[in-house]
Design an enzyme around this catalytic site. Structure first.
Site, PDB file in Angstrom:
ATOM      1  N   ASP A  77      -3.202 -43.484 -24.715  1.00 55.97           N
ATOM      2  CA  ASP A  77      -4.024 -42.833 -25.743  1.00 55.97           C
ATOM      3  C   ASP A  77      -3.191 -42.939 -27.024  1.00 55.97           C
ATOM      4  O   ASP A  77      -2.742 -41.932 -27.573  1.00 55.97           O
ATOM      5  CB  ASP A  77      -4.309 -41.379 -25.336  1.00 55.97           C
ATOM      6  CG  ASP A  77      -5.450 -40.756 -26.132  1.00 55.97           C
ATOM      7  OD1 ASP A  77      -5.888 -41.381 -27.125  1.00 55.97           O
ATOM      8  OD2 ASP A  77      -5.879 -39.652 -25.770  1.00 55.97           O
ATOM      9  N   GLU A 114     -10.287 -48.559 -30.264  1.00 57.43           N
ATOM     10  CA  GLU A 114     -10.861 -47.975 -31.484  1.00 57.43           C
ATOM     11  C   GLU A 114     -10.072 -48.511 -32.674  1.00 57.43           C
ATOM     12  O   GLU A 114      -8.922 -48.128 -32.878  1.00 57.43           O
ATOM     13  CB  GLU A 114     -10.746 -46.443 -31.418  1.00 57.43           C
ATOM     14  CG  GLU A 114     -11.418 -45.832 -30.205  1.00 57.43           C
ATOM     15  CD  GLU A 114     -10.803 -44.481 -29.833  1.00 57.43           C
ATOM     16  OE1 GLU A 114     -10.820 -43.564 -30.670  1.00 57.43           O
ATOM     17  OE2 GLU A 114     -10.296 -44.339 -28.713  1.00 57.43           O
ATOM     18  N   HIS A 127     -11.671 -36.531 -34.372  1.00 57.25           N
ATOM     19  CA  HIS A 127     -12.916 -37.298 -34.475  1.00 57.25           C
ATOM     20  C   HIS A 127     -14.001 -36.629 -35.333  1.00 57.25           C
ATOM     21  O   HIS A 127     -15.181 -36.608 -34.967  1.00 57.25           O
ATOM     22  CB  HIS A 127     -13.468 -37.593 -33.082  1.00 57.25           C
ATOM     23  CG  HIS A 127     -12.645 -38.578 -32.291  1.00 57.25           C
ATOM     24  ND1 HIS A 127     -11.867 -39.546 -32.868  1.00 57.25           N
ATOM     25  CD2 HIS A 127     -12.502 -38.749 -30.941  1.00 57.25           C
ATOM     26  CE1 HIS A 127     -11.274 -40.265 -31.917  1.00 57.25           C
ATOM     27  NE2 HIS A 127     -11.630 -39.802 -30.748  1.00 57.25           N
ATOM     28  N   HIS A 140     -16.422 -45.697 -30.820  1.00 56.35           N
ATOM     29  CA  HIS A 140     -15.719 -45.188 -29.643  1.00 56.35           C
ATOM     30  C   HIS A 140     -16.315 -45.726 -28.344  1.00 56.35           C
ATOM     31  O   HIS A 140     -16.351 -45.012 -27.331  1.00 56.35           O
ATOM     32  CB  HIS A 140     -15.743 -43.658 -29.675  1.00 56.35           C
ATOM     33  CG  HIS A 140     -14.616 -42.997 -28.964  1.00 56.35           C
ATOM     34  ND1 HIS A 140     -14.391 -43.148 -27.616  1.00 56.35           N
ATOM     35  CD2 HIS A 140     -13.631 -42.187 -29.424  1.00 56.35           C
ATOM     36  CE1 HIS A 140     -13.330 -42.437 -27.273  1.00 56.35           C
ATOM     37  NE2 HIS A 140     -12.847 -41.848 -28.352  1.00 56.35           N
TER      38      HIS A 140
HETATM   39  C1  GLA Z   1     -10.047 -40.384 -28.290  1.00 55.84           C
HETATM   40  C2  GLA Z   1      -8.830 -39.614 -28.227  1.00 55.84           C
HETATM   41  C3  GLA Z   1      -8.607 -39.128 -26.830  1.00 55.84           C
HETATM   42  C4  GLA Z   1      -9.802 -38.385 -26.335  1.00 55.84           C
HETATM   43  C5  GLA Z   1     -11.003 -39.260 -26.423  1.00 55.84           C
HETATM   44  C6  GLA Z   1     -12.232 -38.549 -25.991  1.00 55.84           C
HETATM   45  O1  GLA Z   1      -9.902 -41.676 -27.918  1.00 55.84           O
HETATM   46  O2  GLA Z   1      -7.699 -40.301 -28.700  1.00 55.84           O
HETATM   47  O3  GLA Z   1      -7.491 -38.320 -26.794  1.00 55.84           O
HETATM   48  O4  GLA Z   1     -10.011 -37.254 -27.126  1.00 55.84           O
HETATM   49  O5  GLA Z   1     -11.154 -39.717 -27.730  1.00 55.84           O
HETATM   50  O6  GLA Z   1     -12.096 -37.888 -24.770  1.00 55.84           O
END
Ligand code: GLA
Length: 378
Positions: free
Chosen positions: A278, A343, A138, A212
């Site tokens: 994720d 996202e 990020h 996000h």
């Molecule tokens: C994103 C990442 C996750 C985590 C979040 C924040 O979405 O993919 O793995 O790092 O941000 O906690």
């Protein structure tokens, strides 16, 4: 004679229209819509942070701050018309500055992960900040989510809009090229929050901007999102290995807990996914045009959110790392799975996978993407 709008107007009519358009342009908001600006606080470094409130005629409001070009509140109706704030966040700037998992923030210069915080571009090797074990996540240690952007109310003929601009220096967090990024948030009369991103650079670089926001359609702090139904317009995803880095493979979701091709409760099979969702989904529309990509619905309140995007991918993140230690705006703890993120993005670690859609931006080219979060109840 013809005109640029292709309406077949005469020169005189075009002149009147041009005047009307320029008059409308000084109006910051459309009918029944409103934009307010107030002070939100001052950063530890002494930079003032502003809060913009966008409101439409239906009572929907979105609040955005110049710190992180970040969405702090979003109030939308349920099936009885009752409004609730459906995004996770804090009341104060100090809490945002105190560290948080990207609540509502604009992410850049490159969202998601870059393996080993390294990439090669035009024969040169670049080392980025490693802020997620050995990997880059990020945008690095101080990504776009931790910068103060410049805010500006912009004309929106039928809605309310604010544009945030950030000038990222050459080699900031290790990225080459001075990059100017903008994100314009428009709240429309149709209860859509539209995010238009642009970026330009003076040297070849890589860009992948996203938002996000963590959503809970029951209202922030109202338990988990495990009973929300989710549909993703994606029949493939990018499997990951160690550190959630894509293996490069593109796999089918069919017959696995990754399958959201039909509306399915987020919690239905989450137990079969180590750590929770994720993952990046490969949108079937392929990106490039604004297209339906996801729908999430809270069966309790009927609040429903469609996601439309021009991006080829979408990261489903189910708030796996939330653990009750952060307290939200209404004073309630954010437990694990208190919110979900969708996202919209290019795929994680794209720069190191030639088979993924490219994230390189060159001087003279314009980066442009759009994502729409549309709210209704059923
Ligand atoms: C994103 C990442 C996750 C985590 C979040 C924040 O979405 O993919 O793995 O790092 O941000 O906690």
């Amino acid at each position: 004679m013809t005109d640029r709008l292709g309406l077949g107007l005469t020169a005189a009519a075009s002149a009147i229209l041009a005047l009307a358009v320029s008059t409308a342009a000084v109006q910051p908001a459309g009918k029944g819509a409103r934009v307010d600006k107030t002070a939100f606080g001052t950063t530890r470094e002494g930079q003032p942070v502003d809060l913009y409130t966008l409101a439409n005629a239906n009572g929907v409001t979105a609040k955005l701050i110049t710190y992180g070009a970040l969405l702090t509140e979003l109030h939308v109706p349920d099936r009885t018309g009752q409004l609730a704030d459906v995004v996770l966040g804090f009341r104060t700037l100090a809490e945002y500055e105190g560290g948080h998992p990207y609540f509502g923030a604009t992410i850049g210069r490159v969202g998601n992960r870059i393996a080993n915080a390294k990439f090669r571009l035009d024969g040169r090797d670049y080392a980025l900040a490693a802020n997620d074990g050995p990997n880059h996540l990020h945008g690095g240690l101080r990504g776009f989510d931790k910068r103060v952007w410049k805010g500006q109310v912009v004309p929106a003929p039928s809605g309310a809009a604010v544009r945030f601009t950030y000038a990222s220096a050459d080699m900031e967090e290790g990225y080459p090229g001075a990059l100017t990024a903008t994100v314009t948030y428009t709240l429309t009369p149709a209860n859509e929050l539209r995010l238009d991103y642009t970026a330009t650079t003076d040297k070849p670089t890589i860009v992948n901007l996203t938002n996000h926001s963590y959503f809970n359609l029951s209202g922030e702090g109202q338990g988990t999102i495990l009973d929300h139904e989710l549909m993703l317009m994606a029949d493939r995803f990018t499997p990951v290995g160690a550190g959630l880095i894509p293996t490069g493979e593109i796999a089918a979701v069919r017959g696995t807990p990754m399958d959201f091709t039909r509306a399915t409760a987020i919690g239905a099979r989450i137990g079969e996914v180590p750590g929770g969702y994720d993952h990046n989904y490969v949108l079937s529309h392929g990106g490039g045009v604004l297209a339906m990509s996801a729908t999430a619905r809270d069966p309790q309140t009927g609040r429903t959110m469609d996601v439309l995007t021009t991006e080829p991918g979408i990261q489903l993140y189910t708030g796996n790392f939330l653990d009750g230690t952060l307290t939200g705006k209404a004073g309630r703890a954010y437990v694990q799975h208190a919110g979900f993120c969708l996202e919209t993005q290019h795929f994680p670690d794209s720069i190191n996978h030639p088979n993924f859609p490219p994230v390189v931006l060159r001087p003279g080219a314009a980066y442009r993407t759009t994502t729409v979060y549309r709210f209704y109840a059923r």
